[in-house]
Design a protein around this motif. Structure first.
Motif, mmCIF file in Angstrom:
data_model
loop_
_atom_site.group_PDB
_atom_site.id
_atom_site.type_symbol
_atom_site.label_atom_id
_atom_site.label_comp_id
_atom_site.label_asym_id
_atom_site.label_seq_id
_atom_site.Cartn_x
_atom_site.Cartn_y
_atom_site.Cartn_z
ATOM 1 N N UNK A 261 1.002 -1.017 0.053
ATOM 2 C CA UNK A 261 0.035 0.049 -0.049
ATOM 3 C C UNK A 261 1.285 1.042 0.296
ATOM 4 N N UNK A 262 1.543 1.087 -1.127
ATOM 5 C CA UNK A 262 2.314 2.070 -1.118
ATOM 6 C C UNK A 262 2.870 3.108 -2.684
ATOM 7 N N UNK A 263 3.782 4.138 -2.405
ATOM 8 C CA UNK A 263 4.014 4.318 -3.633
ATOM 9 C C UNK A 263 5.160 4.862 -4.112
ATOM 10 N N UNK A 264 5.775 5.524 -5.094
ATOM 11 C CA UNK A 264 7.195 6.263 -4.954
ATOM 12 C C UNK A 264 7.918 6.293 -6.197
ATOM 13 N N UNK A 265 8.486 7.260 -6.130
ATOM 14 C CA UNK A 265 9.120 8.440 -7.243
ATOM 15 C C UNK A 265 10.426 7.688 -6.906
ATOM 16 N N UNK A 266 11.314 7.497 -8.426
ATOM 17 C CA UNK A 266 12.807 7.276 -8.535
ATOM 18 C C UNK A 266 12.996 9.061 -9.087
ATOM 19 N N UNK A 267 13.832 9.345 -9.007
ATOM 20 C CA UNK A 267 14.392 11.096 -9.585
ATOM 21 C C UNK A 267 16.671 10.983 -9.353
ATOM 22 N N UNK A 268 16.387 11.486 -10.281
ATOM 23 C CA UNK A 268 17.586 12.009 -10.372
ATOM 24 C C UNK A 268 18.413 12.961 -9.587
ATOM 25 N N UNK A 269 18.734 13.885 -8.625
ATOM 26 C CA UNK A 269 19.112 14.585 -8.004
ATOM 27 C C UNK A 269 20.949 14.979 -9.245
ATOM 28 N N UNK A 270 21.425 16.401 -9.552
ATOM 29 C CA UNK A 270 22.678 16.796 -9.853
ATOM 30 C C UNK A 270 22.862 17.495 -9.346
ATOM 31 N N UNK A 271 23.644 18.022 -8.362
ATOM 32 C CA UNK A 271 24.614 19.105 -7.812
ATOM 33 C C UNK A 271 23.480 19.604 -6.975
ATOM 34 N N UNK A 272 22.505 19.312 -6.417
ATOM 35 C CA UNK A 272 21.222 19.799 -5.969
ATOM 36 C C UNK A 272 19.647 20.240 -6.796
ATOM 37 N N UNK A 273 20.222 20.491 -8.338
ATOM 38 C CA UNK A 273 19.173 20.654 -9.101
ATOM 39 C C UNK A 273 18.329 19.256 -9.624
ATOM 40 N N UNK A 274 16.890 19.018 -8.978
ATOM 41 C CA UNK A 274 15.982 18.127 -9.531
ATOM 42 C C UNK A 274 15.150 17.958 -10.614
ATOM 43 N N UNK A 275 16.005 16.791 -11.018
ATOM 44 C CA UNK A 275 15.916 16.520 -12.606
ATOM 45 C C UNK A 275 13.684 16.676 -12.937
ATOM 46 N N UNK A 276 12.929 17.136 -13.867
ATOM 47 C CA UNK A 276 12.077 16.845 -13.672
ATOM 48 C C UNK A 276 10.917 16.810 -12.291
ATOM 49 N N UNK A 277 11.232 17.895 -11.995
ATOM 50 C CA UNK A 277 10.759 17.667 -10.289
ATOM 51 C C UNK A 277 9.633 18.080 -10.665
ATOM 52 N N UNK A 278 8.803 18.960 -11.212
ATOM 53 C CA UNK A 278 7.452 19.262 -11.496
ATOM 54 C C UNK A 278 6.941 18.173 -12.218
ATOM 55 N N UNK A 279 7.038 16.972 -12.783
ATOM 56 C CA UNK A 279 6.858 16.839 -13.151
ATOM 57 C C UNK A 279 6.423 14.712 -12.396
#
Length: 281
Positions: A27-45
């Protein structure tokens, strides 16, 4: 480094108990996210996909769970993960403890974990990458299959099959025997100047990089992108096959059965993907 409801923990710290609903029921969801030098790739999406998925699963979204909060909690976790330029973030949300199949509450908790990535950019490593169809179990054609939930038994079993048979990955089928996706990402086939990817109604993940590449390709006057069902018979006829996900970007398939593939289009697209990933701030 782990961020659990705003408190930071080390990887070896104990956080959950036996009543955690993500463990008991998926009963859970997750997002896998790439972050480079504090910049979150495709944050809004990532944020809006998570919010949409929580609503579909009838999870309560806290009033403070804004995009700014989402961003801050990710950045806090990466800053605490010392000596890393690039991070793989997993932002998990799960319903709080209580109940059996029917939960006692729709309130949620979150957990953010950060792991070091070796490269700050999307790259094609050029290594052999052979895939095969996985035909023991099938993806359902419904909205739940589009979500990034903890219910990943099918990809897990497919991953074991791939490892046992020395494949780099497996391609998953739905109940109508259409090719839907890979174990860890969306699927694209190149035939001439046409690039095809399965539609969401076939049961594939509503992937962030899938969405970005479709947008890139729609603006390309030399390439035609279509969202159509893919038959297994089309795989060996394709000029290229590649897999996409948030962490790797684009993964070229080099072999399927007796057919070997080049990855000229993938080479062109990975540069454009890096460009938009750095531009979106």
């Amino acid at each position: 480094m782990i961020n659990f409801n705003g408190e930071l923990y080390r990887d070896h710290d104990t956080i959950f108990n036996q009543d955690n609903r993500g463990f008991l029921y998926g009963d859970a969801l997750f997002e896998t996210i790439r972050v480079v030098n504090g910049h979150i790739y495709f944050l809004e999406d990532h944020y809006f996909r998570l919010m949409s998925s929580m609503r579909i699963l009838r999870m309560e979204i806290p009033m403070n769970f804004t995009m700014e909060f989402f961003e801050d909690e990710i950045k806090r976790t990466t800053l605490a993960n010392e000596n890393a330029q690039a991070h793989r973030i997993r932002f998990s949300v799960f319903r709080n403890n209580g109940g059996l199949y029917t939960p006692k509450t729709n309130d949620t908790s979150y957990l953010v974990s950060a792991k070091k990535l070796e490269t700050p950019f999307y790259v094609l490593d050029g290594l052999p990458y052979e895939v095969e169809l996985f035909k023991d179990f099938f993806v359902n054609k419904d909205m739940l299959s589009n979500l990034k939930t903890n219910n990943k038994v099918l990809p897990v079993v497919a991953g074991i099959y791939a490892k046992e048979n020395d494949y780099a990955n497996c391609l998953l089928l739905n109940l109508e025997k259409s090719v839907v996706e890979a174990i860890n990402g969306n699927l694209f086939l190149v035939s001439g100047n046409t690039i095809k990817t399965p539609p969401l109604k076939d049961g594939c993940l509503d992937g962030i990089i899938r969405k970005k590449l479709i947008s890139i390709l729609k603006d390309d006057e030399h390439l035609n992108v279509v969202e159509e069902s893919i038959s297994p018979f089309e795989l060996q006829k394709a000029d290229e096959i590649f897999i996409t996900n948030t962490i790797s970007g684009i993964i070229p398939v080099t072999k399927y059965r007796k057919k070997e593939f080049n990855y000229e289009i993938a080479k062109k697209l990975v540069g454009r993907l890096n460009a938009i990933a750095r531009l979106v701030v």
